[in-house]
Motif scaffolding. Structure first.
Motif, PDB file in Angstrom:
ATOM      1  N   ARG A  71       0.834  -1.201   0.000  1.00 62.75           N
ATOM      2  CA  ARG A  71       0.000   0.000   0.000  1.00 62.75           C
ATOM      3  C   ARG A  71       0.869   1.251   0.000  1.00 62.75           C
ATOM      4  NH1 ARG A  71      -5.229  -1.394   0.912  1.00 62.75           N
ATOM      5  NH2 ARG A  71      -5.824   0.751   1.362  1.00 62.75           N
ATOM      6  N   LEU A  72       0.296   2.354  -0.441  1.00 62.51           N
ATOM      7  CA  LEU A  72       1.057   3.592  -0.608  1.00 62.51           C
ATOM      8  C   LEU A  72       1.590   4.101   0.722  1.00 62.51           C
ATOM      9  CD1 LEU A  72       1.991   5.609  -2.714  1.00 62.51           C
ATOM     10  CD2 LEU A  72      -0.160   6.844  -2.437  1.00 62.51           C
ATOM     11  N   ASN A  73       0.864   3.851   1.825  1.00 66.56           N
ATOM     12  CA  ASN A  73       1.340   4.333   3.126  1.00 66.56           C
ATOM     13  C   ASN A  73       2.525   3.527   3.663  1.00 66.56           C
ATOM     14  OD1 ASN A  73       0.077   1.992   3.790  1.00 66.56           O
ATOM     15  ND2 ASN A  73      -1.600   2.931   4.926  1.00 66.56           N
ATOM     16  N   GLU A  74       2.903   2.446   2.973  1.00 66.46           N
ATOM     17  CA  GLU A  74       4.088   1.680   3.355  1.00 66.46           C
ATOM     18  C   GLU A  74       5.361   2.221   2.707  1.00 66.46           C
ATOM     19  OE1 GLU A  74       3.482  -2.487   2.672  1.00 66.46           O
ATOM     20  OE2 GLU A  74       1.397  -2.389   3.331  1.00 66.46           O
ATOM     21  N   GLY A  75       5.221   3.246   1.890  1.00 64.42           N
ATOM     22  CA  GLY A  75       6.381   3.846   1.224  1.00 64.42           C
ATOM     23  C   GLY A  75       6.180   3.897  -0.280  1.00 64.42           C
ATOM     24  N   LEU A  76       6.748   4.950  -0.899  1.00 64.83           N
ATOM     25  CA  LEU A  76       6.557   5.136  -2.336  1.00 64.83           C
ATOM     26  C   LEU A  76       7.261   4.058  -3.159  1.00 64.83           C
ATOM     27  CD1 LEU A  76       5.412   6.917  -4.579  1.00 64.83           C
ATOM     28  CD2 LEU A  76       7.525   8.274  -4.501  1.00 64.83           C
ATOM     29  N   TRP A  77       8.517   3.742  -2.780  1.00 64.08           N
ATOM     30  CA  TRP A  77       9.263   2.784  -3.586  1.00 64.08           C
ATOM     31  C   TRP A  77       8.692   1.356  -3.484  1.00 64.08           C
ATOM     32  CZ3 TRP A  77      11.401   1.874  -7.734  1.00 64.08           C
ATOM     33  CH2 TRP A  77      12.294   0.817  -7.939  1.00 64.08           C
ATOM     34  N   PRO A  78       8.370   0.842  -2.266  1.00 62.00           N
ATOM     35  CA  PRO A  78       7.721  -0.483  -2.226  1.00 62.00           C
ATOM     36  C   PRO A  78       6.417  -0.521  -3.021  1.00 62.00           C
ATOM     37  CG  PRO A  78       8.456   0.161  -0.046  1.00 62.00           C
ATOM     38  CD  PRO A  78       8.642   1.353  -0.922  1.00 62.00           C
ATOM     39  N   TRP A  79       5.647   0.557  -2.941  1.00 58.35           N
ATOM     40  CA  TRP A  79       4.386   0.627  -3.698  1.00 58.35           C
ATOM     41  C   TRP A  79       4.654   0.553  -5.202  1.00 58.35           C
ATOM     42  CZ3 TRP A  79       2.949   5.012  -6.769  1.00 58.35           C
ATOM     43  CH2 TRP A  79       1.646   4.998  -7.224  1.00 58.35           C
ATOM     44  N   LEU A  80       5.669   1.321  -5.656  1.00 61.67           N
ATOM     45  CA  LEU A  80       5.966   1.359  -7.086  1.00 61.67           C
ATOM     46  C   LEU A  80       6.592   0.050  -7.568  1.00 61.67           C
ATOM     47  CD1 LEU A  80       5.861   3.238  -9.523  1.00 61.67           C
ATOM     48  CD2 LEU A  80       8.133   4.065  -8.929  1.00 61.67           C
ATOM     49  N   ARG A  81       7.470  -0.562  -6.736  1.00 57.69           N
ATOM     50  CA  ARG A  81       8.136  -1.811  -7.142  1.00 57.69           C
ATOM     51  C   ARG A  81       7.136  -2.916  -7.427  1.00 57.69           C
ATOM     52  NH1 ARG A  81      11.242  -4.633  -3.631  1.00 57.69           N
ATOM     53  NH2 ARG A  81      12.486  -5.595  -5.265  1.00 57.69           N
ATOM     54  N   HIS A  82       6.090  -2.979  -6.613  1.00 56.27           N
ATOM     55  CA  HIS A  82       5.102  -4.047  -6.806  1.00 56.27           C
ATOM     56  C   HIS A  82       4.200  -3.796  -8.007  1.00 56.27           C
ATOM     57  CE1 HIS A  82       6.256  -5.128  -2.668  1.00 56.27           C
ATOM     58  NE2 HIS A  82       5.749  -6.321  -2.938  1.00 56.27           N
ATOM     59  N   LEU A  83       4.190  -2.555  -8.511  1.00 54.53           N
ATOM     60  CA  LEU A  83       3.279  -2.239  -9.623  1.00 54.53           C
ATOM     61  C   LEU A  83       3.974  -2.178 -10.978  1.00 54.53           C
ATOM     62  CD1 LEU A  83       1.097   0.548  -7.971  1.00 54.53           C
ATOM     63  CD2 LEU A  83       0.402  -1.785  -8.516  1.00 54.53           C
ATOM     64  N   LEU A  84       5.311  -2.131 -10.971  1.00 55.17           N
ATOM     65  CA  LEU A  84       6.002  -1.932 -12.250  1.00 55.17           C
ATOM     66  C   LEU A  84       5.762  -3.086 -13.227  1.00 55.17           C
ATOM     67  CD1 LEU A  84       9.402  -0.286 -11.256  1.00 55.17           C
ATOM     68  CD2 LEU A  84       7.530   0.704 -12.564  1.00 55.17           C
ATOM     69  N   LEU A  85       5.921  -4.313 -12.769  1.00 58.14           N
ATOM     70  CA  LEU A  85       5.733  -5.447 -13.680  1.00 58.14           C
ATOM     71  C   LEU A  85       4.297  -5.557 -14.192  1.00 58.14           C
ATOM     72  CD1 LEU A  85       7.918  -8.429 -12.417  1.00 58.14           C
ATOM     73  CD2 LEU A  85       8.191  -7.033 -14.451  1.00 58.14           C
ATOM     74  N   PRO A  86       3.285  -5.538 -13.317  1.00 62.08           N
ATOM     75  CA  PRO A  86       1.915  -5.602 -13.861  1.00 62.08           C
ATOM     76  C   PRO A  86       1.571  -4.415 -14.742  1.00 62.08           C
ATOM     77  CG  PRO A  86       1.891  -5.287 -11.464  1.00 62.08           C
ATOM     78  CD  PRO A  86       3.283  -5.631 -11.841  1.00 62.08           C
ATOM     79  N   ALA A  87       2.065  -3.221 -14.394  1.00 64.61           N
ATOM     80  CA  ALA A  87       1.778  -2.049 -15.236  1.00 64.61           C
ATOM     81  C   ALA A  87       2.442  -2.188 -16.601  1.00 64.61           C
ATOM     82  CB  ALA A  87       2.253  -0.778 -14.536  1.00 64.61           C
ATOM     83  N   ALA A  88       3.680  -2.706 -16.612  1.00 62.22           N
ATOM     84  CA  ALA A  88       4.362  -2.920 -17.898  1.00 62.22           C
ATOM     85  C   ALA A  88       3.615  -3.957 -18.732  1.00 62.22           C
ATOM     86  CB  ALA A  88       5.797  -3.371 -17.646  1.00 62.22           C
ATOM     87  N   THR A  89       3.092  -4.982 -18.085  1.00 57.81           N
ATOM     88  CA  THR A  89       2.326  -6.008 -18.805  1.00 57.81           C
ATOM     89  C   THR A  89       1.104  -5.403 -19.487  1.00 57.81           C
ATOM     90  OG1 THR A  89       3.007  -7.664 -17.189  1.00 57.81           O
ATOM     91  CG2 THR A  89       1.066  -8.169 -18.523  1.00 57.81           C
TER      92      THR A  89
END
Length: 313
Positions: free
Chosen positions: A169-187
């Motif tokens: 979740r976004l409140n856990e930090g920007l980078w952890p939030w973004l890391r988990h979304l990069l692969l699905p977003a790229a897909t």
């Protein structure tokens, strides 16, 4: 403008009504019984009748629809058969993951596809144009789940750069939030990049043949200004339209992608609801998606005013 907005808002009512009727009828007429799934194999016929009566499924279909519709008019989407919580609350809990994935996908898609399409139109017939056409054809041809598994293998398992499952979740930090979304977003974005890049290329290439472009060149304007201020600005309406259509299509892609990457969003909630035949949850999610689709179309229509002041509603 106000009259246009009122007409469009009123037009959403019959659309949502038709969607509600179709979803309600299809769920009731499709084979399978949610009560049997709730009770299980060991349930007696008395227990099944008791649960069916409690859920109101022993009533006639018109009575069930009127009962559901009256609750809907009061803002109540019902309660999940299996999770035993309000549908609106479940949608709200899962919305952040789906909205985050959609936003990152949209930024990635538009940020890459539009410049590529403009560059390909500027050098029409060149190597960049040919590469773009090959990539866009590949993007249309390969299913999203195949792209997902290739990216998981490359960036998740082989290089170990990005996590392959889960959501922060976004409140856990920007980078952890973004890391988990990069692969699905790229897909998701690879498919829509192909669509938007092709439309951008075609629209800008057509704009570059207009007389005002030749006039601007004759005045000595730079090529960058020519592309951005004259060609792209005048080709914006078809590009914005296809971006809006892409956003609507993202809803379908999100269901598959969230399932592959185990993201607890609305897509995975939809799959779980369909597999368990959770009628209130399926109906609530479908209406939410339909309302979102209508809002996106309204925003697209309003954006035309921004890009072309000649348009009047």
């Amino acid at each position: 403008m106000l009259a246009f907005l009122i007409r469009r808002v009123l037009a959403t009512v019959p659309v949502l009504l038709v969607v509600a009727i179709l979803v309600f009828a299809m769920l009731r007429l499709a084979p399978g019984d949610p009560v049997a799934a709730i009770v299980g194999d060991a349930g007696s016929s008395e227990h099944i009748d008791k649960v069916r009566d409690k859920l109101g499924l022993n009533q006639s279909l018109p009575v069930q629809f009127v009962h559901w519709g009256s609750k809907l008019l009061h803002g109540d989407l019902g309660e999940s058969y299996f999770i035993k919580r309000p549908v609106a609350e479940l949608i709200g809990q899962r919305m952040q993951a789906s909205l985050s994935l959609t936003a990152i996908t949209l930024l990635l898609t538009v940020g890459v596809a539009v410049p590529l399409g403009v560059a390909a139109a500027w050098r029409s017939g060149g190597w960049l144009d040919r590469i773009l056409m090959c990539i866009s054809t590949l993007g249309f041809s390969v299913p999203s789940f195949v792209i997902a598994y290739v990216l998981i293998w490359l960036f998740g398992l082989h290089l170990q750069w990005l996590p392959v499952q889960g959501y922060a979740r976004l409140n856990e930090g920007l980078w952890p939030w973004l890391r988990h979304l990069l692969l699905p977003a790229a897909t998701l974005s690879l498919i829509y990049m192909a669509l938007i890049a092709r439309v951008t290329r075609a629209a800008v290439a057509e704009a570059l043949t207009e007389d005002y472009i030749r006039t601007a060149r004759a005045k000595g304007i730079s090529e960058l200004q020519l592309l951005l201020r004259h060609a792209l600005a005048n080709a914006a309406i078809p590009i914005v339209t296809v971006i809006g259509i892409g956003m609507a299509l993202l809803m379908g892609g999100v269901v598959v992608t969230e399932t592959v990457f185990a993201i607890p969003g609305l897509g995975q909630l939809t799959v779980d609801a369909v597999l368990s035949r959770d009628f209130p949850l399926i109906q609530g999610i479908t209406l939410f998606f339909a309302l979102t689709y209508v809002c996106i179309n309204l925003l697209i229509d309003l954006s035309y005013l921004l890009f072309d002041p000649r348009i009047r509603y």
